[in-house]
Design a protein around this motif. Sequence first.
Motif, PDB file in Angstrom:
ATOM      1  N   VAL A 199      30.109  22.651  91.020  1.00 34.46           N
ATOM      2  CA  VAL A 199      31.379  22.269  91.658  1.00 34.46           C
ATOM      3  C   VAL A 199      32.368  21.771  90.612  1.00 34.46           C
ATOM      4  O   VAL A 199      33.566  22.086  90.669  1.00 34.46           O
ATOM      5  N   HIS A 200      31.901  21.010  89.622  1.00 29.07           N
ATOM      6  CA  HIS A 200      32.779  20.533  88.551  1.00 29.07           C
ATOM      7  C   HIS A 200      33.262  21.703  87.687  1.00 29.07           C
ATOM      8  O   HIS A 200      34.392  21.694  87.184  1.00 29.07           O
ATOM      9  N   ALA A 201      32.391  22.714  87.507  1.00 20.13           N
ATOM     10  CA  ALA A 201      32.801  23.905  86.758  1.00 20.13           C
ATOM     11  C   ALA A 201      33.903  24.652  87.507  1.00 20.13           C
ATOM     12  O   ALA A 201      34.893  25.095  86.909  1.00 20.13           O
ATOM     13  N   LEU A 202      33.756  24.800  88.815  1.00 30.19           N
ATOM     14  CA  LEU A 202      34.791  25.442  89.629  1.00 30.19           C
ATOM     15  C   LEU A 202      36.106  24.661  89.542  1.00 30.19           C
ATOM     16  O   LEU A 202      37.179  25.253  89.402  1.00 30.19           O
ATOM     17  N   ALA A 203      36.011  23.326  89.616  1.00 32.03           N
ATOM     18  CA  ALA A 203      37.209  22.493  89.590  1.00 32.03           C
ATOM     19  C   ALA A 203      37.917  22.587  88.244  1.00 32.03           C
ATOM     20  O   ALA A 203      39.151  22.741  88.173  1.00 32.03           O
ATOM     21  N   THR A 204      37.162  22.502  87.156  1.00 31.17           N
ATOM     22  CA  THR A 204      37.746  22.580  85.816  1.00 31.17           C
ATOM     23  C   THR A 204      38.318  23.968  85.564  1.00 31.17           C
ATOM     24  O   THR A 204      39.364  24.120  84.914  1.00 31.17           O
ATOM     25  N   ASN A 205      37.660  24.979  86.096  1.00 29.31           N
ATOM     26  CA  ASN A 205      38.165  26.341  85.977  1.00 29.31           C
ATOM     27  C   ASN A 205      39.508  26.487  86.689  1.00 29.31           C
ATOM     28  O   ASN A 205      40.386  27.222  86.229  1.00 29.31           O
ATOM     29  N   LYS A 206      39.671  25.793  87.806  1.00 28.84           N
ATOM     30  CA  LYS A 206      40.949  25.849  88.522  1.00 28.84           C
ATOM     31  C   LYS A 206      42.064  25.181  87.727  1.00 28.84           C
ATOM     32  O   LYS A 206      43.218  25.613  87.785  1.00 28.84           O
ATOM     33  N   LEU A 207      41.730  24.119  86.985  1.00 30.86           N
ATOM     34  CA  LEU A 207      42.741  23.452  86.171  1.00 30.86           C
ATOM     35  C   LEU A 207      43.322  24.416  85.149  1.00 30.86           C
ATOM     36  O   LEU A 207      44.541  24.610  85.078  1.00 30.86           O
ATOM     37  N   GLN A 208      42.451  25.038  84.363  1.00 34.10           N
ATOM     38  CA  GLN A 208      42.958  25.938  83.327  1.00 34.10           C
ATOM     39  C   GLN A 208      43.535  27.209  83.935  1.00 34.10           C
ATOM     40  O   GLN A 208      44.537  27.730  83.466  1.00 34.10           O
ATOM     41  N   GLY A 209      42.940  27.701  85.019  1.00 33.29           N
ATOM     42  CA  GLY A 209      43.446  28.904  85.657  1.00 33.29           C
ATOM     43  C   GLY A 209      44.834  28.718  86.254  1.00 33.29           C
ATOM     44  O   GLY A 209      45.655  29.640  86.247  1.00 33.29           O
ATOM     45  N   SER A 210      45.100  27.517  86.759  1.00 31.86           N
ATOM     46  CA  SER A 210      46.415  27.242  87.351  1.00 31.86           C
ATOM     47  C   SER A 210      47.529  27.373  86.320  1.00 31.86           C
ATOM     48  O   SER A 210      48.590  27.939  86.595  1.00 31.86           O
ATOM     49  N   PHE A 211      47.270  26.876  85.119  1.00 31.56           N
ATOM     50  CA  PHE A 211      48.304  26.958  84.087  1.00 31.56           C
ATOM     51  C   PHE A 211      48.468  28.387  83.577  1.00 31.56           C
ATOM     52  O   PHE A 211      49.572  28.803  83.223  1.00 31.56           O
ATOM     53  N   GLY A 212      47.368  29.137  83.566  1.00 24.11           N
ATOM     54  CA  GLY A 212      47.470  30.533  83.164  1.00 24.11           C
ATOM     55  C   GLY A 212      48.290  31.348  84.143  1.00 24.11           C
ATOM     56  O   GLY A 212      49.187  32.108  83.747  1.00 24.11           O
ATOM     57  N   THR A 213      48.007  31.196  85.432  1.00 23.88           N
ATOM     58  CA  THR A 213      48.756  31.963  86.433  1.00 23.88           C
ATOM     59  C   THR A 213      50.200  31.464  86.540  1.00 23.88           C
ATOM     60  O   THR A 213      51.100  32.246  86.851  1.00 23.88           O
ATOM     61  N   LEU A 214      50.430  30.155  86.277  1.00 21.37           N
ATOM     62  CA  LEU A 214      51.805  29.646  86.264  1.00 21.37           C
ATOM     63  C   LEU A 214      52.600  30.296  85.142  1.00 21.37           C
ATOM     64  O   LEU A 214      53.744  30.732  85.346  1.00 21.37           O
ATOM     65  N   THR A 215      52.003  30.376  83.947  1.00 20.90           N
ATOM     66  CA  THR A 215      52.682  31.001  82.809  1.00 20.90           C
ATOM     67  C   THR A 215      53.023  32.457  83.111  1.00 20.90           C
ATOM     68  O   THR A 215      54.151  32.907  82.885  1.00 20.90           O
ATOM     69  N   ALA A 216      52.042  33.188  83.627  1.00 23.02           N
ATOM     70  CA  ALA A 216      52.276  34.592  83.962  1.00 23.02           C
ATOM     71  C   ALA A 216      53.335  34.726  85.051  1.00 23.02           C
ATOM     72  O   ALA A 216      54.212  35.606  84.983  1.00 23.02           O
ATOM     73  N   SER A 217      53.285  33.850  86.056  1.00 20.01           N
ATOM     74  CA  SER A 217      54.227  33.918  87.171  1.00 20.01           C
ATOM     75  C   SER A 217      55.658  33.686  86.701  1.00 20.01           C
ATOM     76  O   SER A 217      56.589  34.407  87.106  1.00 20.01           O
ATOM     77  N   LEU A 218      55.857  32.685  85.858  1.00 17.42           N
ATOM     78  CA  LEU A 218      57.203  32.392  85.352  1.00 17.42           C
ATOM     79  C   LEU A 218      57.742  33.560  84.543  1.00 17.42           C
ATOM     80  O   LEU A 218      58.936  33.887  84.618  1.00 17.42           O
ATOM     81  N   ASN A 219      56.869  34.194  83.780  1.00 18.62           N
ATOM     82  CA  ASN A 219      57.294  35.357  82.998  1.00 18.62           C
ATOM     83  C   ASN A 219      57.676  36.519  83.902  1.00 18.62           C
ATOM     84  O   ASN A 219      58.664  37.225  83.666  1.00 18.62           O
ATOM     85  N   MET A 220      56.876  36.728  84.973  1.00 17.14           N
ATOM     86  CA  MET A 220      57.195  37.805  85.923  1.00 17.14           C
ATOM     87  C   MET A 220      58.534  37.546  86.614  1.00 17.14           C
ATOM     88  O   MET A 220      59.340  38.464  86.806  1.00 17.14           O
ATOM     89  N   LEU A 221      58.774  36.310  87.014  1.00 17.19           N
ATOM     90  CA  LEU A 221      60.042  35.956  87.653  1.00 17.19           C
ATOM     91  C   LEU A 221      61.209  36.131  86.683  1.00 17.19           C
ATOM     92  O   LEU A 221      62.265  36.655  87.047  1.00 17.19           O
ATOM     93  N   HIS A 222      61.005  35.686  85.453  1.00 14.32           N
ATOM     94  CA  HIS A 222      62.060  35.779  84.447  1.00 14.32           C
ATOM     95  C   HIS A 222      62.450  37.226  84.172  1.00 14.32           C
ATOM     96  O   HIS A 222      63.634  37.538  83.953  1.00 14.32           O
ATOM     97  N   ARG A 223      61.465  38.123  84.192  1.00 15.02           N
ATOM     98  CA  ARG A 223      61.719  39.528  83.898  1.00 15.02           C
ATOM     99  C   ARG A 223      62.123  40.326  85.142  1.00 15.02           C
ATOM    100  O   ARG A 223      62.306  41.541  85.066  1.00 15.02           O
TER     101      ARG A 223
END
Length: 261
Positions: free
Chosen positions: A48-72
Motif C-alpha cells: 500500500v505504501h508502494a502504491l501511495a509513493t508511486n502516486k506521488l511521483q506519477g502525479s507530477f509526471g502526468t502534471l508535467t505532460a498535461s501542461l505541455n499538452m495544453l501549452h501545445r
Amino acid sequence: MGIESIPSADLLLLLFVAAALAGFVDTLAGGGGLITLPVLLLAQVPPVHALATNKLQGSFGTLTASLNMLHRGLVNWCEIRGLFFWALLGAAVGTVAVQFLHPEVLDVLVPLVLLTIGLYFLLAPQAGAVERRPRLGEPVYRRLLVPLIGAYDGFFGPGTGSFFALAGVALRGQPLVAATARAKLLNFASNAASLAVFALGGKVLWLAGGVMVVGQVLGAWAGSHMVVRGGARLIRPLIVFMCFAMIARYAWQKGLIATWF
C-alpha cells in the motif's frame, strides 16, 4: 527499505532513474507503473505504501505532460474538464477501496484487458489515424467508463494511460495523438485524487517519492515532446509493447512463465 528507514544514496539513485524512464514511457504509451512499482516493492516497501509513493511521483509526471499538452494546443481544457472531474471521482473511490481489499482481485481481469488493448493496436494499424464516428455516447463515456478507469487507477494503476487512450480511439473515434494527449490529463486527475486519499491516510513515503518526482518530471517532459514529434508512428508500437510487457510481468509474478517453460 522499511517504512521508517532512510533510503541509501544508491537506492535513491535507482528510484530516480526508474522514475525518469517511467515518466518518458508513461507519457507516450502508459504503463510507467510497470517500471516504478516493482522497484519500490523490491526495495521492500509495503504494497500500500508502494502504491501511495508511486502516486506521488506519477502525479507530477502526468502534471508535467498535461501542461505541455495544453501549452501545445493538443487538448482543449473546456472540452475535457467534465471528464477530468469524473476521473477524479472514480480514482478517489478506487483508492479508498484498495486500502480494504487486496489488489490481487484484479490479477485475472487486468491481463485480459491489457491483451485486448495490445491486440487492438497491433491488428488495427489504422486505428487512431484519423478521427472517426464515436461508437459510445458522450454521457456513458463520461459518467461510466471514465470513472471506472479512474477507479482502476486508484485501486492499482499500471496501464491506466493505455486504457484511457484506447477508450478515446476505439469508443470515441479520436485520433491517436489527441486521445493520448487527453489521456494524460485524465491520468493526472486520477493520480492526484488517489494521492490525496493516500496522503490523508499517511501512506506516502515522502523522501523516496520526492526523489522520484524529479525523475518523473524530467522523463515526462521529454516524453511529451516526443508525442508531438513522433505522433502515432511512435506511440502505437510503444502501447503494444507496454501492454504485452505488463502481461509478461503478471505471468512472471504468478509463476506462470516458470510453469510453461
